[in-house]
Design a protein around this motif. Sequence first.
Motif, short mmCIF file in Angstrom:
data_model
loop_
_atom_site.label_atom_id
_atom_site.label_comp_id
_atom_site.label_asym_id
_atom_site.label_seq_id
_atom_site.Cartn_x
_atom_site.Cartn_y
_atom_site.Cartn_z
N MET A 1 -1.19 -37.85 -16.07
CA MET A 1 -1.66 -37.22 -14.84
C MET A 1 -2.05 -35.77 -15.07
O MET A 1 -2.68 -35.19 -14.23
N ASP A 19 -6.18 -39.17 -2.23
CA ASP A 19 -5.07 -40.12 -2.20
C ASP A 19 -5.08 -40.92 -3.48
O ASP A 19 -5.86 -40.63 -4.38
N THR A 20 -4.21 -41.91 -3.55
CA THR A 20 -4.05 -42.66 -4.80
C THR A 20 -4.34 -44.11 -4.54
O THR A 20 -3.81 -44.69 -3.60
N LYS A 22 -3.89 -46.66 -6.96
CA LYS A 22 -2.71 -47.30 -7.56
C LYS A 22 -2.21 -46.29 -8.58
O LYS A 22 -2.88 -45.30 -8.83
N PRO A 23 -1.06 -46.47 -9.19
CA PRO A 23 -0.55 -45.46 -10.10
C PRO A 23 -1.55 -45.14 -11.20
O PRO A 23 -2.14 -46.01 -11.79
N ASN A 24 -1.77 -43.84 -11.43
CA ASN A 24 -2.68 -43.35 -12.46
C ASN A 24 -4.14 -43.55 -12.10
O ASN A 24 -4.98 -43.59 -12.98
N ARG A 25 -4.48 -43.70 -10.84
CA ARG A 25 -5.89 -43.76 -10.47
C ARG A 25 -6.08 -42.95 -9.18
O ARG A 25 -6.02 -43.51 -8.08
N PRO A 26 -6.32 -41.63 -9.29
CA PRO A 26 -6.48 -40.82 -8.08
C PRO A 26 -7.87 -41.00 -7.47
O PRO A 26 -8.82 -41.37 -8.15
N ASN A 80 -8.63 -42.22 -18.61
CA ASN A 80 -8.20 -42.39 -17.24
C ASN A 80 -9.40 -42.69 -16.36
O ASN A 80 -10.49 -42.19 -16.63
#
Lengths: 150, 124, 174
Positions: A1, A19-20, A22-26, A80
Amino acid sequence: MSGTNNIEDALSSYIIGRDTVKPNRPRFHIDAGNLKSAIALLKQCLGDEALYLSNIIGVDKVAEGVIELNYFIHVVPLGNTIVIRVTVPRDKPQVSSLIDVIPGALSGECEAYDLLGVEFIGNRYLRRGFFVPVDVASRGVFPLRKDAKV
Amino acid sequence: MSIVREALKNLLSKPATIEYPKKPVPIEKDFRGRHYADLRKCTGCTLCAIECPSNCITMEKLPENAKLKHNPRGLYPNIRYMSCVFCYRCVRVCPVDAYVTTNEYRLSSVKEVFSKELTLQTLG
Amino acid sequence: MCMGDSASIIYYRWFQRGKAFISSIAVVIRVLMSKLIRYSPWLAHFNTGACNGCDIEVLASITPIYDPERYGVKLSPSVRHGDILIVTGVVTKKAAERLRRLYEQMPGVKYVVAVGACAYDGGVFKGSYSISGGAGKVIPVDAYVPGCPPRPEEILRALLILLNRERVKESERH
């Protein structure tokens, strides 16, 4: 991140919301008029070959009267994927085109025009019968809109 | 020199071909193959026809002389195998487990194949 | 009637005899081809918008594990050299006109095999706005192979049933 914090700082003047997915995808929300300059700034910070625009996904929201365009950009040195979301009004969907900044956006923009009706200003290759069969296109129907009758 | 050794080894060993129609291909027992409804258990609820993703199950009326107590509507499913994707959702959603499953996959043909004959044979 | 007319009539009669001779040779060749096609059919493969599942199985059936060359079957370089057209995929409206053109470009005695649930009537995509519903609507199909995707040895067996080289029991010959 930590890598994406870099991106967030770089784009901080353009970002209106965050916002996000899912985890690791802003996901960053950007105004439609600033899209081209934001992507140009990103390219300047990270380098010429660091961005891979993998997909342009359009979502039709009838209740709110907008069409959302999500640009999925994979940043190669960080490994990422980030999402940039742009909102356009449904009765006049126009966004500036990205093909002089990222030439690979051609297929995504042609698909979003043919199936949802979003016009990309500056892209002279937009054509109605590209993906949709000719009899559906000649009736002026955009198949992926929620109120389309095919 | 190891390439010469490899060449000699392959020259003297058996070919890897499976001579298919003459010899059977080894296949697992729970391979999703030809399935059909068992009329001794089917209640005619038509849940399988509603669930099928490619709409290939049609419900037909039972023949005149068969009056089954557990099938008040008198319907049974007829599967069109040419259009079936063998996902087995019909087998899973059936509330009385009325489907007989096999691993028979040799269904290629010149005409269309249905499950009607096998289903009617279960009557008796 | 002057000299030139009778000469042209004689040339015309020889011309007609020559044409009749050549067309009878063509009929003989065609009859011979329809008997000989049993022994070495070449396949032409066309994907009309499939998910590639059936294509992978068709290409797997050409490999040495299932060895179609023992029956003389091989993949041909172009449609003009092919005898059997293998169609995979749900036939989209745009691909349907190309499929029709390809079928008409195949010379001589030809057969068509539709592989998979999609090529029969659209499979899970029935009723969609961009498909024309199965290869049977565009070209005449001779054999079907059900499955999603069918096993590669089953595709080979469909070719053999079509060419009458596989002994099927009467109860199984659908």
